[in-house]
Design an enzyme around this catalytic site. Structure first.
Site, PDB file in Angstrom:
ATOM      1  N   THR A 138       0.874  -1.173   0.000  1.00  0.00           N
ATOM      2  CA  THR A 138       0.000   0.000   0.000  1.00  0.00           C
ATOM      3  C   THR A 138       0.911   1.224   0.000  1.00  0.00           C
ATOM      4  O   THR A 138       1.563   1.527   0.997  1.00  0.00           O
ATOM      5  CB  THR A 138      -0.924   0.014   1.226  1.00  0.00           C
ATOM      6  OG1 THR A 138      -1.783  -1.128   1.177  1.00  0.00           O
ATOM      7  CG2 THR A 138      -1.788   1.278   1.238  1.00  0.00           C
ATOM      8  N   LYS A 213      -7.365   1.556  -3.042  1.00  0.00           N
ATOM      9  CA  LYS A 213      -6.990   1.168  -1.678  1.00  0.00           C
ATOM     10  C   LYS A 213      -7.186   2.341  -0.716  1.00  0.00           C
ATOM     11  O   LYS A 213      -7.550   2.143   0.449  1.00  0.00           O
ATOM     12  CB  LYS A 213      -5.537   0.687  -1.640  1.00  0.00           C
ATOM     13  CG  LYS A 213      -5.064   0.227  -0.257  1.00  0.00           C
ATOM     14  CD  LYS A 213      -5.871  -0.954   0.277  1.00  0.00           C
ATOM     15  CE  LYS A 213      -5.473  -1.331   1.707  1.00  0.00           C
ATOM     16  NZ  LYS A 213      -4.173  -2.008   1.789  1.00  0.00           N
ATOM     17  N   LYS A 281       0.074   5.532   8.262  1.00  0.00           N
ATOM     18  CA  LYS A 281       0.769   5.707   6.988  1.00  0.00           C
ATOM     19  C   LYS A 281      -0.239   5.754   5.848  1.00  0.00           C
ATOM     20  O   LYS A 281      -0.171   6.609   4.966  1.00  0.00           O
ATOM     21  CB  LYS A 281       1.774   4.563   6.795  1.00  0.00           C
ATOM     22  CG  LYS A 281       2.574   4.628   5.493  1.00  0.00           C
ATOM     23  CD  LYS A 281       1.981   3.791   4.383  1.00  0.00           C
ATOM     24  CE  LYS A 281       2.047   2.311   4.690  1.00  0.00           C
ATOM     25  NZ  LYS A 281       1.558   1.488   3.554  1.00  0.00           N
TER      26      LYS A 281
END
Length: 332
Positions: A138, A213, A281
């Site tokens: 990701t 995502k 993150k």
């Protein structure tokens, strides 16, 4: 590559994606759509990559792995010594990727991806023309564009393919994969992706997988905060949390998070799962991207701050459902 607007991604994707004719029989070593694939490499053997590489070892002819901690790679080889594939480990990403038909990455963040793909010992330095690089990390959409450009210059196909489903999904071969790239590269990658995915789909050109995502993480953040408040309310009201969840999970409140996290939240158990540090993150990517495209994410920004509070409680490695612990331990 720094892009001011996500709308630029599609235009750039056209320029960095090799045309379908590039993947002719002459240029591409055919990867069987049958039981066995060719040689693959897997870089990054964390809680996700370790089992994903194991599933590939059931179908590929050979799997070479690399991990920054070499002991982890050696342990993987030992654990999969009886697999149908020939298994080995390498001392560098480049050595792992040498002569591979497909190379898979699943590491931590943008800089981790750059460190294992670019440079003299990176995977791209030794990948053969016509091979395919699949990034399951990701990471930012901008990094996907950067990698696609580097791959195009090396004659290598590229897919940004972040996954959802957590450690359990990886271990059970039941991940969901959101993919960006060309249709040709996607079709070539399907036999491998189906080794550990219950659902995969091409979202669009390069960067689209990472954008999808972001949507996934935005939705999860809001759901988890709502679930934390619901469980907290039930506890304060003196209700049996398990009994409440058993009922409401059969109605409109049902979610994966409720089914898989509500009971452990009620037990104050967070020493497992997807870490708060990684979620922050991901939410940082979401919030930075939102500013670029003028998307309004007030709840996501608020939950990101709440996760900051959890980190301040030394909870960076706790599961993301630990938002409940923030409610019960912080004053006010």
């Amino acid at each position: 590559i720094r892009l001011a607007q996500i709308s630029v991604y599609a235009a750039v994707a056209v320029s960095v994606t090799p045309p379908d004719s590039f993947y002719s029989r002459k240029n591409v070593r055919k990867i069987g759509m049958t039981k066995q694939m060719g040689k693959v490499a897997f870089i990054g053997l964390g809680v996700m990559g370790y089992p994903m590489a194991g599933y590939l070892a059931r179908r590929a002819s050979a799997v070479c792995v690399y991990n920054r901690t070499s002991a982890k790679a050696e342990a993987w080889v030992k654990d999969h010594g009886d697999a149908p594939a020939s298994v080995s480990s390498a001392s560098s990403p480049g050595a792992a990727a040498a002569d591979a038909d497909m190379v898979f990455l699943c590491v931590g963040n943008d800089e981790d991806v750059r460190s294992v793909t670019l440079g003299p010992e990176g995977a791209l330095a030794s990948m053969v023309s016509g091979a395919l690089l699949v990034d399951h990390t990701t990471a930012s959409p901008a990094l996907a564009m950067e990698l696609a450009q580097a791959c195009a210059e090396a004659g290598v196909g590229f897919l940004d393919a972040p996954v959802s489903g957590g450690q359990a999904g990886a271990e059970n071969g039941a991940l969901t994969i959101m993919i960006g790239g060309s249709e040709s590269d996607y079709q070539r990658g399907i036999p491998a992706l189906e080794c550990y995915a219950k659902k995969h789909a091409l979202m669009g050109g390069v960067g689209s997988g990472q954008l999808a995502k972001v949507v996934n993480q935005i939705c999860i953040a809001g759901i988890l905060q709502g679930l934390a408040e619901g469980v907290h309310f039930a506890q304060q009201a003196g209700l049996d949390v398990d009994a409440v969840v058993d009922v409401i999970s059969q109605g409109a409140a049902q979610s994966w998070q409720m089914n898989n996290r509500a009971n452990t939240m009620a037990k104050d158990d967070y020493e497992f799962g997807f870490a708060v540090d990684w979620m922050r993150k991901d939410l940082d990517i979401a919030l930075r991207t939102a500013r670029q495209i003028d998307a309004k994410l007030p709840l996501t920004a608020l939950v990101d701050q709440f996760y900051g509070d959890v980190q301040a409680m030394q909870g960076g490695r706790w599961d993301t459902s630990s938002l409940l612990r923030r409610l019960t331990r912080l004053p006010g």
